[in-house]
Design a protein around this motif. Structure first.
Motif, PDB file in Angstrom:
ATOM      1  N   GLU A 145      43.028  76.500 108.573  1.00  0.00           N
ATOM      2  CA  GLU A 145      42.745  76.236 107.173  1.00  0.00           C
ATOM      3  C   GLU A 145      42.657  74.731 106.915  1.00  0.00           C
ATOM      4  O   GLU A 145      43.330  73.935 107.568  1.00  0.00           O
ATOM      5  N   GLU A 170      39.839  78.740 103.740  1.00  0.00           N
ATOM      6  CA  GLU A 170      40.183  79.470 104.959  1.00  0.00           C
ATOM      7  C   GLU A 170      39.029  79.416 105.949  1.00  0.00           C
ATOM      8  O   GLU A 170      37.924  78.977 105.643  1.00  0.00           O
ATOM      9  N   THR A 174      36.581  81.404 102.521  1.00  0.00           N
ATOM     10  CA  THR A 174      37.252  81.852 101.307  1.00  0.00           C
ATOM     11  C   THR A 174      38.166  80.749 100.789  1.00  0.00           C
ATOM     12  O   THR A 174      38.828  80.061 101.562  1.00  0.00           O
ATOM     13  N   TRP A 175      38.207  80.586  99.452  1.00  0.00           N
ATOM     14  CA  TRP A 175      39.002  79.531  98.823  1.00  0.00           C
ATOM     15  C   TRP A 175      40.210  80.106  98.106  1.00  0.00           C
ATOM     16  O   TRP A 175      40.219  81.271  97.709  1.00  0.00           O
ATOM     17  N   ARG A 176      41.216  79.275  97.903  1.00  0.00           N
ATOM     18  CA  ARG A 176      42.348  79.625  97.061  1.00  0.00           C
ATOM     19  C   ARG A 176      43.058  78.339  96.636  1.00  0.00           C
ATOM     20  O   ARG A 176      42.853  77.283  97.230  1.00  0.00           O
ATOM     21  N   THR A 189      51.051  81.797  96.922  1.00  0.00           N
ATOM     22  CA  THR A 189      49.737  81.803  97.565  1.00  0.00           C
ATOM     23  C   THR A 189      48.717  82.258  96.543  1.00  0.00           C
ATOM     24  O   THR A 189      48.886  83.285  95.889  1.00  0.00           O
ATOM     25  N   ARG A 192      42.330  84.613  95.989  1.00  0.00           N
ATOM     26  CA  ARG A 192      41.229  84.255  96.871  1.00  0.00           C
ATOM     27  C   ARG A 192      39.879  84.467  96.184  1.00  0.00           C
ATOM     28  O   ARG A 192      39.674  85.472  95.503  1.00  0.00           O
ATOM     29  N   SER A 194      35.395  83.321  96.572  1.00  0.00           N
ATOM     30  CA  SER A 194      34.359  82.869  97.502  1.00  0.00           C
ATOM     31  C   SER A 194      33.130  82.436  96.718  1.00  0.00           C
ATOM     32  O   SER A 194      33.090  82.513  95.493  1.00  0.00           O
TER      33      SER A 194
END
Length: 266
Positions: A145, A170, A174-176, A189, A192, A194
């Motif tokens: 990541e 990631e 994929t984003w977070r 966390t 998520r 995208s």
């Protein structure tokens, strides 16, 4: 909260992926990258009051309420810009990490610290420099990541408390936004999502009690890293970033950056 806001001015700007900022009361800062690095300072009356050329490209910027200056992170050093006098100065007592490491982001906190993120989350440093430099393994769930940006929260109701939001991508794109405490311990966390690229930006903590993640979906992220449903009345544009000034419990000025346009709402 924003039903009375209406667009009052528009300014053409060059394309840039650095977010605009507001100070606590009076000033707005934007950045153009072409034809050369340039910061534009506006007052709360939506008037441009000065332009300042930078000697090198800007990486990120933030506003420090305790120093009452804008902080500009370039590829070579840290600057501070006093908006009241329009003067740009070096921060001489911080040296960037050696070994030609790229810089990614910075944020200011209300306990008088700056956090400086080195590219992809390789290192997270603080100023004034503490005894510890956090590394990727302290911040990410996996070494595959990357961390693109860091932002802090600062609410009027709890002026002595803040959280850190780290924008993470990631391995599969994929984003977070993961949420950390002031001691850089992970608390949540994030949700998520995208559909973005590395040009995505996380705006500063807003009066909506959230961070804004640009671009197409106008995603708002709350203090637990979860999406927050907010309707921005009267705004129908392709927002890249959003910045607000708040007066008591009302937004007195909102600035939105489109691809090549600043729109001021009052």
């Amino acid at each position: 909260m924003t039903s009375s806001l209406r667009p009052v001015k528009r300014y053409s700007i060059e394309q840039c992926f650095v977010p605009l900022l507001t100070s606590s009361e009076s000033f707005i800062l934007s950045y153009d990258e072409h034809p050369r690095p340039l910061v534009r300072l506006f007052n709360s009356g939506c008037h441009q009051i000065t332009c300042i050329f930078l000697p090198t490209l800007l990486v990120d910027m933030c506003y420090s309420s305790y120093l009452d200056v804008f902080l500009l992170l370039t590829s070579q050093c840290l600057y501070k810009l006093n908006p009241s006098i329009g003067q740009l100065e070096h921060i001489d007592d911080y040296e960037l990490l050696k070994e030609n490491r790229f810089l990614s982001s910075l944020c200011s906190t209300n306990d008088h610290r700056l956090f400086i993120l080195y590219r992809f989350g390789e290192y997270l440093d603080e100023y004034p420099r503490g005894k510890r430099i956090w590394k990727r393994r302290h911040l990410c769930d996996s070494l595959s990541e990357d961390i693109s940006l860091i932002r802090s929260s600062c609410t009027i109701d709890n002026p002595h408390l803040f959280l850190l939001g780290l924008l993470i991508v990631e391995w599969n794109g994929t984003w977070r936004v993961d949420i950390f405490s002031s001691s850089v311990q992970k608390l949540h966390t994030g949700f998520r999502f995208s559909g973005w690229t590395r040009d995505v930006w996380l705006s500063n903590w807003s009066p909506y009690e959230c961070w804004f993640v640009g671009s197409r979906c106008r995603l708002m992220i709350d203090s637990k890293g979860q999406p927050k449903n907010i309707s921005v009345d009267g705004v129908d544009c392709d927002m890249k970033n959003i910045a607000c000034m708040k007066q008591i419990d009302q937004i007195k000025l909102m600035v939105i950056r489109e691809e090549k346009l600043l729109i001021f709402f009052k």
